[in-house]
Design a protein around this motif. Structure first.
Motif, PDB file in Angstrom:
ATOM      1  N   HIS A 202       0.746  -0.855  -0.194  1.00 35.07           N
ATOM      2  CA  HIS A 202      -0.167   0.093   0.228  1.00 35.07           C
ATOM      3  C   HIS A 202       0.898   1.095   0.255  1.00 35.07           C
ATOM      4  O   HIS A 202       0.134   2.129  -0.270  1.00 35.07           O
ATOM      5  CB  HIS A 202      -0.842  -0.274   1.345  1.00 35.07           C
ATOM      6  CG  HIS A 202      -2.528   0.518   0.905  1.00 35.07           C
ATOM      7  ND1 HIS A 202      -3.819   0.488   1.654  1.00 35.07           N
ATOM      8  CD2 HIS A 202      -3.287   1.754  -0.304  1.00 35.07           C
ATOM      9  CE1 HIS A 202      -4.763   0.677   0.464  1.00 35.07           C
ATOM     10  NE2 HIS A 202      -4.511   1.241   0.203  1.00 35.07           N
TER      11      HIS A 202
ATOM     12  N   HIS B 259     -11.682   3.964   0.174  1.00 35.63           N
ATOM     13  CA  HIS B 259     -10.465   3.350   0.738  1.00 35.63           C
ATOM     14  C   HIS B 259     -11.217   1.939   1.464  1.00 35.63           C
ATOM     15  O   HIS B 259     -11.435   2.029   2.069  1.00 35.63           O
ATOM     16  CB  HIS B 259      -9.784   4.066   1.684  1.00 35.63           C
ATOM     17  CG  HIS B 259      -8.433   3.247   2.630  1.00 35.63           C
ATOM     18  ND1 HIS B 259      -8.032   3.582   3.529  1.00 35.63           N
ATOM     19  CD2 HIS B 259      -8.148   1.889   2.039  1.00 35.63           C
ATOM     20  CE1 HIS B 259      -7.224   3.114   4.184  1.00 35.63           C
ATOM     21  NE2 HIS B 259      -6.417   2.481   2.572  1.00 35.63           N
TER      22      HIS B 259
ATOM     23  N   ASP C 224      -7.921  -1.862  -0.530  1.00 41.85           N
ATOM     24  CA  ASP C 224      -6.386  -3.228   0.018  1.00 41.85           C
ATOM     25  C   ASP C 224      -7.388  -4.690   0.241  1.00 41.85           C
ATOM     26  O   ASP C 224      -8.212  -4.175   0.985  1.00 41.85           O
ATOM     27  CB  ASP C 224      -6.061  -2.864   1.361  1.00 41.85           C
ATOM     28  CG  ASP C 224      -4.785  -3.506   1.794  1.00 41.85           C
ATOM     29  OD1 ASP C 224      -4.954  -4.641   1.889  1.00 41.85           O
ATOM     30  OD2 ASP C 224      -3.739  -2.798   2.817  1.00 41.85           O
TER      31      ASP C 224
HETATM   32 MN    MN Z   1      -3.751  -0.891   3.186  1.00 42.97          MN
END
Ligand code: MN
Ligand code: MN
Length: 318
Positions: free
Chosen positions: A128, A149, A242
Motif C-alpha cells: 500500500h 479506501h 487493500d
Molecule cells: Mn492498506
C-alpha cells in the motif's frame, strides 16, 4: 474518450486457450505507454514497504495470471467496457527494489508521465506504500481527491519503526501534503487489534468517514454506498482497495490478514456502488500470492480490477 474504430479487445478463449499466450491483464494487448488509451492496467511490484509478511511484489504477475479467465462483458451490471474505452496493459513500473525512497520517486514520475495522456490508471499492487506516490501524481492533474479506501487498516500511522513512508502511513502523508479532500474520504472494513483504543481517531479527526468491519457484518453494503456517493459528490475520486479489507477466508494471500473481514460479495457491492462517481484512478494492493496456494486471492483481485474498469465514467452498458 478516444474515438477508435478498432478498440483493443481481450484475446478470446476461442482464439487461444486461456492457459496459453502471454499473461497480460485480461489478455489485453501490451502497450509501451498510455498514449491513445482511456484506461490502462499497470503493475507496481513493490513490497519493501511491508511490515509483516512480504510477497506483494508477486501480486501484479499473479493477478495477470489469474485474469486470463476474465471475459469482456459484465453479466451482472451489463457494462461493456471494451465497447466504450481503449484499454491495454502497459506493463510494470521499474521500481528500485533495493531502495524504498527511490522507488516512491520512480512511481510518482511514472504516473506523472502516464497522466499526461488522459488515461485512467488501474494499478495492480504491490504493497500500500504505492498509494502515496500515485496520489501525488494524481494531485498534480486533478487537485485534492476523494477516496474510497477499503482496508482492514486506516494506514494513517505517523511512522513505522521511525519511517514516515511505509505501507501503514500513506493516507497520513497524503493528508499532510494536501493531496486529499478529507471530508470526501471513506474507509471501509476497519478492524483488528490495535496499539491503543484511539488508533483510528486521527483519521476521524481529519473528517474521514470510518466504517468498521463489524458495522458491515451480515448486511448488504449497497445502502452504505448510496451514502458514500452523496458524501463524495461530483469531484474526482480515487479508489484504493487493500485486499486485506476482505476476510482471510476469501483473500488469505496477503501480508497483514485480520479476521472478521468483508465478503467478496460486499467487495462487489462497494465497487459497483462507485458507479456514478468521477473515478480518476484506482488500485488493488497487498496481494501476496505465496500465502494462497489456491490462487483465489489473485483471482478475486483480477475480478475486482475488472469491476473497477466497468464503473469508470464513460463505460456504456449493453
Ligand atoms: Mn492498506
Ligand atoms: Mn491493510
Amino acid at each position: 474518450m478516444s474515438d477508435s474504430p478498432e478498440r483493443p479487445q481481450p484475446l478470446g478463449g476461442n482464439q487461444m486457450p486461456r492457459f496459453a499466450g502471454p499473461a497480460t491483464m485480461m489478455r489485453l494487448p501490451a502497450r509501451e505507454s498510455a498514449a491513445g488509451l482511456d484506461a490502462c492496467f499497470l503493475g507496481v511490484p513493490l513490497d519493501i514497504g511491508t511490515s509483516n509478511r512480504p510477497g506483494a511484489r508477486y501480486g501484479p504477475r499473479e493477478i495477470r495470471n489469474e485474469s486470463v479467465l476474465l471475459r469482456p462483458y459484465n453479466m451482472a451490471t451489463r457494462s461493456a467496457p471494451f465497447d466504450s474505452l481503449n484499454v491495454a496493459d502497459i506493463g510494470d513500473v521499474p521500481i528500485n527494489t533495493f531502495n524504498l525512497a527511490d522507488s516512491v520517486r520512480i512511481i510518482e514520475e511514472a504516473y506523472t508521465d502516464l497522466l499526461i495522456h488522459d488515461c485512467v490508471p488501474l494499478t495492480l499492487g504491490g504493497d500500500h506504500t504505492i498509494a502515496l506516490p500515485i496520489l501525488r501524481a494524481i494531485y498534480q492533474k486533478h487537485g485534492p481527491v476523494g477516496v474510497v479506501h477499503v482496508d482492514a487498516h486506516t494506514d494513517t500511522s505517523d511512522a513505522m519503526f521511525g519511517e514516515p513512508v511505509t505501507h501503514g502511513t500513506p493516507f497520513r502523508r497524503a493528508v499532510e501534503e494536501g493531496l486529499l479532500a478529507p471530508e470526501r474520504v471513506v474507509q471501509i472494513g476497519l478492524r483488528g487489534t490495535g496499539y491503543d483504543p484511539n488508533d483510528f481517531e486521527w483519521a476521524r479527526e481529519q473528517g474521514f468517514r470510518l466504517v468498521p468491519a463489524d458495522e458491515c457484518w451480515h448486511r448488504s453494503l449497497s445502502p452504505l454506498m448510496d451514502e458514500v456517493r452523496e458524501q463524495l459528490g461530483s469531484g474526482p475520486v480515487y479508489i484504493s482497495f487493500d485486499i486485506d479489507g476482505l476476510d482471510p477466508a476469501y483473500a488469505g494471500g496477503t501480508g497483514t490478514p485480520e479476521i472478521g473481514g468483508l465478503t467478496s460479495i460486499q467487495a462487489l457491492e462497494i465497487i459497483r456502488g462507485c458507479q456514478g462517481l468521477d473515478v480518476v484512478g484506482a488500485d488493488l494492493v497487498e496481494v501476496a500470492p505465496v500465502y494462497d496456494a489456491s490462487g483465489n486471492t489473485a483471482l478475486l483481485a483480477a475480478n475486482l480490477l475488472f469491476e473497477m474498469l466497468c464503473i469508470l465514467p464513460g463505460v456504456k452498458k449493453r
